[in-house]
Design a protein around this motif. Sequence first.
Motif, mmCIF file in Angstrom:
data_model
loop_
_atom_site.group_PDB
_atom_site.id
_atom_site.type_symbol
_atom_site.label_atom_id
_atom_site.label_comp_id
_atom_site.label_asym_id
_atom_site.label_seq_id
_atom_site.Cartn_x
_atom_site.Cartn_y
_atom_site.Cartn_z
ATOM 1 N N ARG A 263 0.829 -1.207 0.000
ATOM 2 C CA ARG A 263 0.000 0.000 0.000
ATOM 3 C C ARG A 263 0.869 1.265 0.000
ATOM 4 O O ARG A 263 0.584 2.239 -0.705
ATOM 5 C CB ARG A 263 -0.913 -0.005 1.223
ATOM 6 C CG ARG A 263 -1.804 1.215 1.358
ATOM 7 C CD ARG A 263 -2.627 1.163 2.631
ATOM 8 N NE ARG A 263 -1.794 1.261 3.843
ATOM 9 C CZ ARG A 263 -1.500 0.229 4.635
ATOM 10 N NH1 ARG A 263 -1.975 -0.973 4.364
ATOM 11 N NH2 ARG A 263 -0.756 0.386 5.700
ATOM 12 N N LEU A 266 2.436 1.883 -3.433
ATOM 13 C CA LEU A 266 1.469 2.420 -4.388
ATOM 14 C C LEU A 266 1.174 3.895 -4.094
ATOM 15 O O LEU A 266 1.082 4.716 -5.010
ATOM 16 C CB LEU A 266 0.187 1.600 -4.343
ATOM 17 C CG LEU A 266 0.320 0.125 -4.760
ATOM 18 C CD1 LEU A 266 -1.005 -0.610 -4.580
ATOM 19 C CD2 LEU A 266 0.798 0.001 -6.194
ATOM 20 N N ALA A 271 -0.650 6.094 -7.023
ATOM 21 C CA ALA A 271 -1.725 5.203 -7.472
ATOM 22 C C ALA A 271 -3.048 5.628 -6.837
ATOM 23 O O ALA A 271 -3.067 6.358 -5.839
ATOM 24 C CB ALA A 271 -1.398 3.759 -7.099
ATOM 25 N N PRO A 275 -7.230 0.905 -5.721
ATOM 26 C CA PRO A 275 -7.272 0.409 -7.102
ATOM 27 C C PRO A 275 -8.222 -0.767 -7.222
ATOM 28 O O PRO A 275 -8.511 -1.466 -6.248
ATOM 29 C CB PRO A 275 -5.826 -0.007 -7.366
ATOM 30 C CG PRO A 275 -5.237 -0.274 -6.022
ATOM 31 C CD PRO A 275 -5.932 0.654 -5.073
ATOM 32 N N VAL A 278 -4.270 -5.034 -8.604
ATOM 33 C CA VAL A 278 -2.847 -4.772 -8.850
ATOM 34 C C VAL A 278 -2.263 -6.005 -9.523
ATOM 35 O O VAL A 278 -2.390 -7.122 -9.003
ATOM 36 C CB VAL A 278 -2.089 -4.472 -7.542
ATOM 37 C CG1 VAL A 278 -0.613 -4.219 -7.831
ATOM 38 C CG2 VAL A 278 -2.706 -3.276 -6.819
ATOM 39 N N TRP A 287 -2.866 -11.144 -10.906
ATOM 40 C CA TRP A 287 -3.644 -10.047 -10.346
ATOM 41 C C TRP A 287 -3.995 -10.355 -8.895
ATOM 42 O O TRP A 287 -4.283 -11.502 -8.547
ATOM 43 C CB TRP A 287 -4.948 -9.869 -11.109
ATOM 44 C CG TRP A 287 -4.847 -9.354 -12.501
ATOM 45 C CD1 TRP A 287 -4.909 -10.083 -13.653
ATOM 46 C CD2 TRP A 287 -4.695 -7.987 -12.912
ATOM 47 N NE1 TRP A 287 -4.806 -9.258 -14.749
ATOM 48 C CE2 TRP A 287 -4.668 -7.962 -14.319
ATOM 49 C CE3 TRP A 287 -4.569 -6.775 -12.212
ATOM 50 C CZ2 TRP A 287 -4.535 -6.786 -15.041
ATOM 51 C CZ3 TRP A 287 -4.428 -5.609 -12.940
ATOM 52 C CH2 TRP A 287 -4.419 -5.603 -14.331
ATOM 53 N N GLY A 290 -7.949 -5.152 -5.053
ATOM 54 C CA GLY A 290 -7.521 -3.971 -4.327
ATOM 55 C C GLY A 290 -7.491 -4.159 -2.824
ATOM 56 O O GLY A 290 -6.566 -3.685 -2.146
ATOM 57 N N ALA A 293 -4.507 -6.262 -1.925
ATOM 58 C CA ALA A 293 -3.281 -5.487 -2.118
ATOM 59 C C ALA A 293 -3.042 -4.528 -0.960
ATOM 60 O O ALA A 293 -1.897 -4.286 -0.560
ATOM 61 C CB ALA A 293 -3.347 -4.722 -3.435
ATOM 62 N N PRO A 317 -0.870 -1.221 -10.711
ATOM 63 C CA PRO A 317 -2.252 -1.021 -10.279
ATOM 64 C C PRO A 317 -3.112 -0.474 -11.419
ATOM 65 O O PRO A 317 -2.602 0.197 -12.325
ATOM 66 C CB PRO A 317 -2.109 0.026 -9.168
ATOM 67 C CG PRO A 317 -0.898 0.816 -9.565
ATOM 68 C CD PRO A 317 0.032 -0.163 -10.230
#
Length: 520
Positions: A263, A266, A271, A275, A278, A287, A290, A293, A317
């Motif tokens: 986090r 990003l 970012a 998102p 990511v 993938w 969000g 992530a 992201p």
Amino acid sequence: MNAPLPDVPEVRVVGLPQLTTGFDLVHRLDLAMHLKVHGALEPIVGERLAELADAISLNGRGGAGFPFAKKLRAVAKSAIRRGVRPVVVVNGSEGEPACRKDTVLLCRAPHLILDGALLAAEALGARTLAIAVTRDSTEASMREALAERGLSDRRGRGLRARVVRTPERMVSGEASSVIRAINGGPSLPSGRKVRASDTGVAGAPTLLSNAETYAQLAVAARLGAHRYGNTGLMDEPGTVMLTVSGSVARPTVLEVPVGVPLRYVLELCGAPPMPQAVLTGGYHGDWIDGMTASGAIVSRKALSTAGGALGAGAILPIGPETCPLGESLRIANWLAAETAGQCGPCKLGLPAAAAGLSEVLGGGGPTALEAVRQVTQAVRGRGACKHPDGSVRFLQSTLKVFTDDLAAHVLGGGCGRPTQGVLPLPNPGYQEEGVPSGEKLAVDWTLCEGHGLCAGLVPELIRMGPDGYPAFADAAVPMHLRGNAQRAVRRCPELALRLEPTPAERPQPSRKALPRGGRS
């Protein structure tokens, strides 16, 4: 559409720099500045170097994550058994559009990479060093670095060193591709399951690892295992280089301690606060959504546990404004065009999978979705190299993570969002001769009668749809298929088929700059 990543993006650091030490002083550390910043380096004999790599849990940073010490010992054992000098290879063939961390090191800290490679060469008794690169910038930097050290490929020297240029392609960085290129052959996977530690460059045992791995080895040799381990996690010490792009303020290469929250990485790159998802590990990666992530940390083990992958350190992201399936389709088409054309799973399977995903987005319904799943399952584990496996891993991850979007496209006519092209791809026509041709197949549907001759001539790019008409992969025609594509155009009885140039991507509107701070 998003522009391709620059060769050398902005570089930032979290915590104390190790690989990027001195980047705030000069753009490129020549030999004199390198020695001022890092100091001299003493040789480390044989097994002691392997013990150091073991002590810091040094795994390859090119994607596969193979233990460096195990590779070093395997090369030494093979060289002793055969009674030949081994070869050391630096793999700087960074052909993935979402990766630039090795390029940054090759361009800005070339002597740190050479330090690690020369340590390995000295420990193994190697007398040949080869450095594989993909770009003008990295080739120029490494040639200059060799000249600064008085190294060349001339006979009669203790160590012969040279730079080898490979095409900027996804498959160029595969180990057997690099070795074939150094041996004077095409930069394509060999398709044979032969370990480089047994038979590599000129048939000799070969230690091949990527640029960051050698740079990490050089840092650890100076710091020692204990001081090196003061950064990072207990089981994954040190730092890691990341390339962050996608829905960010601007692409950035970061050096971060292993264990830093994803986090925070990003946020540092601008970012979106939350998102959609990511992409971790690049275009052969996975993938993660969000929410997952936001709680993940940057480490090989932690990202794998979260369903992602560290891979070669690419983090991408995507924000809520773009269609994730449309973004994935762009990448799937590019991956299909990157085929080496040497095996059916790659040559036929990847274009079929990309075309199937296109059908799903075009309203093909549950039948089209099931066809994509069947194709990806059939491709896995059957390729001549890892490109088919990595590509279907990406596709299967897309189908797994974006279930709501899939439902919207399969059952409800789409998600209503445009595809903004935030995932970076090269400009059309970037490759050298022998890969995508810069052309694509197009059809005049007012003339097409569905005879199907084109699908028989170019099944890699065209297949017959459930409506009895051809379905086209939205990808550039690879050079090895251009002849078949031209024959398909000539033989179309309705003159409905044509080859046309691939359109250039539209420039992306400028994005807000990152907040001030961090290292340059």
